[in-house]
Design an enzyme around this catalytic site. Structure first.
Site, short mmCIF file in Angstrom:
data_model
loop_
_atom_site.label_atom_id
_atom_site.label_comp_id
_atom_site.label_asym_id
_atom_site.label_seq_id
_atom_site.Cartn_x
_atom_site.Cartn_y
_atom_site.Cartn_z
N LYS A 35 0.84 -1.20 0.00
CA LYS A 35 0.00 0.00 0.00
C LYS A 35 0.88 1.25 0.00
O LYS A 35 2.09 1.16 0.23
CB LYS A 35 -0.93 -0.02 1.22
CG LYS A 35 -0.22 0.02 2.54
CD LYS A 35 -1.18 -0.30 3.68
CE LYS A 35 -0.47 -0.21 5.00
NZ LYS A 35 -1.27 -0.76 6.10
N TYR A 252 18.54 28.40 10.68
CA TYR A 252 17.38 29.12 11.22
C TYR A 252 17.23 28.88 12.72
O TYR A 252 17.50 27.78 13.22
CB TYR A 252 16.10 28.65 10.53
CG TYR A 252 15.98 29.10 9.09
CD1 TYR A 252 15.95 30.46 8.75
CD2 TYR A 252 15.88 28.16 8.07
CE1 TYR A 252 15.84 30.85 7.43
CE2 TYR A 252 15.77 28.55 6.74
CZ TYR A 252 15.74 29.90 6.43
OH TYR A 252 15.63 30.29 5.12
C1 LIG Z 1 -0.51 -1.96 6.56
C2 LIG Z 1 -1.16 -3.20 6.93
C3 LIG Z 1 -0.39 -4.35 7.18
C4 LIG Z 1 1.12 -4.33 7.15
O1 LIG Z 1 1.61 -3.66 8.29
P1 LIG Z 1 3.18 -3.59 8.62
O2 LIG Z 1 3.23 -3.07 10.00
O3 LIG Z 1 3.77 -2.66 7.63
O4 LIG Z 1 3.69 -4.97 8.47
C5 LIG Z 1 -1.05 -5.53 7.46
N1 LIG Z 1 -2.41 -5.58 7.53
C6 LIG Z 1 -3.17 -4.49 7.31
C7 LIG Z 1 -4.66 -4.60 7.42
C8 LIG Z 1 -2.58 -3.28 7.02
O5 LIG Z 1 -3.34 -2.20 6.81
#
Ligand SMILES: *Cc1c(COP(=O)(O)O)cnc(C)c1O
Length: 356
Positions: A35, A252
């Site tokens: 994702k 800054y």
């Molecule tokens: C993002 C996600 C994962 C993976 O999570 P990580 O901590 O990156 O391994 C697994 N299951 C769902 C439903 C997610 O949204």
């Protein structure tokens, strides 16, 4: 010439990390979670490294379409499911498995009347309290899904709230109690549960961050014993130097004062490149392979580093902001965030190359 900043994506690291994950959960099938455009890496760039995965999980329908266009024939899971009738139609057309976290989503499938049934992941809210059916609602939701037109196989799913801090049993026990006797595969484990909670592995694991060499806990030391490698490097160069007298400040808001005479290197990397502006003085960085620290505020296009440990560094010296030597988790921890956010926030203006 563009500015010297550049990011590198290493598909080989993802491929190797996937093997590490498999060894940790040898009985489970693996959803590679890609994702947010593969955690900022670019799905197309790491796609060749995912061959050995059993499925690809993501939550943007357009990303699912891209994965199919790349030629992926195995399952694709939409982690947040569908939102509209047209989503259901696309899911049917390109063969997606979809999470169902509420009755409205199941009804969308039923009323769209797909001719090919759609496989679903029926999600239980076992304690995260974000999306999904409560344990009390779950059996009824499952019975309705079983009887629902357009629904194919049902996998029982949940998501952990604090697998990285050592606790999953409170959610797992609820999940097991409610789903006892229900047929179908189970899927619960993110990276943290994959690495640290064997009992939660079940049929399908869902690792994300660990595929990219990051730590689910945000602490690099927590994955030090796991043979994972960083799949993203952010690098740049020194574009200027300054010699500061003791008592002078840099940048800054004058947040860094030289305690003695020191040389400062100016790096072509700032918060407009995705480097966290919250990174305080002392955040790790490497110059010509030597570990040093940032000094002063991060600006939009530049940041400044202490050249004391690398007296020969000058204009053109190579800087690693994160990657193989400087752990993204250490930069993130210093900045009050996690590696996930830094990966995802890599700015579009940074040129990216794919390398081994
Ligand atoms: C993002 C996600 C994962 C993976 O999570 P990580 O901590 O990156 O391994 C697994 N299951 C769902 C439903 C997610 O949204």
């Amino acid at each position: 010439m563009p500015r010297p900043i550049q990011a590198f994506v290493h598909p080989d690291a993802v491929r190797d990390n996937l093997q590490v994950v498999r060894q940790r959960a040898p009985k489970s099938r693996v959803w590679a979670v890609v994702k947010a455009n593969a955690y900022g890496h670019g799905i197309e760039r790491i796609y060749p490294a995912l061959e050995a995965a059993d499925g690809i999980a993501l939550l943007d329908l357009n990303e699912a379409v891209r994965v199919r266009q790349l030629g992926w024939k195995k399952p694709v899971l939409l982690l947040e499911g569908i939102f509209t009738h047209s989503d259901v139609k696309i899911a049917e057309e390109i063969g997606l498995t979809v999470a169902i976290h509420c009755e409205e989503q199941r009804e969308l499938i039923a009323s769209t009347k797909p001719t090919k049934p759609i496989d679903i992941y029926l999600k239980m809210n076992s304690g995260m309290n974000r999306l999904a059916f409560t344990p009390e609602q779950y059996r009824e939701a499952w019975e309705r899904a079983l009887a629902s037109p357009g629904v194919g196989t049902i996998t029982l799913m949940s998501h952990f709230a604090n697998a990285d801090e050592g606790e999953v049993d409170w959610q797992l026990n609820r999940f097991d109690a409610i789903t006892h006797g229900m047929p179908g595969d189970r899927s619960l484990s993110n990276s943290a549960a994959t690495l640290w909670h064997t009992r939660a592995h079940r049929n399908w694991i869902r690792p994300g961050i660990v595929l990219y060499g990051g730590s689910p806990s945000g602490r690099a030391r927590d994955v030090a014993d796991v043979q994972v490698r960083a799949s993203m490097t952010l690098s740049s160069e020194i574009i200027g130097t300054q010699t500061m007298r003791a008592g002078e400040t840099v940048g800054y808001a004058r947040t860094f004062t030289a305690e003695r005479d020191i040389r400062i290197g100016v790096v072509a990397c700032g918060y407009a490149d995705g480097y966290p502006r919250h990174a305080p003085s002392g955040t790790p960085v490497s110059v010509d392979g030597v570990l040093t620290r940032t000094a002063g505020r991060v600006s939009m296009d530049m940041l400044t580093v202490d050249l004391t440990p690398c007296p020969h560094a000058g204009i053109g010296s190579k800087v690693e902001l994160w990657g193989q030597h400087v752990k993204i988790d250490d930069v993130a921890a210093s900045s009050g965030t996690i590696g996930y956010e830094l990966m995802c926030a890599l700015a579009p203006r940074v040129p990216v190359s794919v390398t081994a």
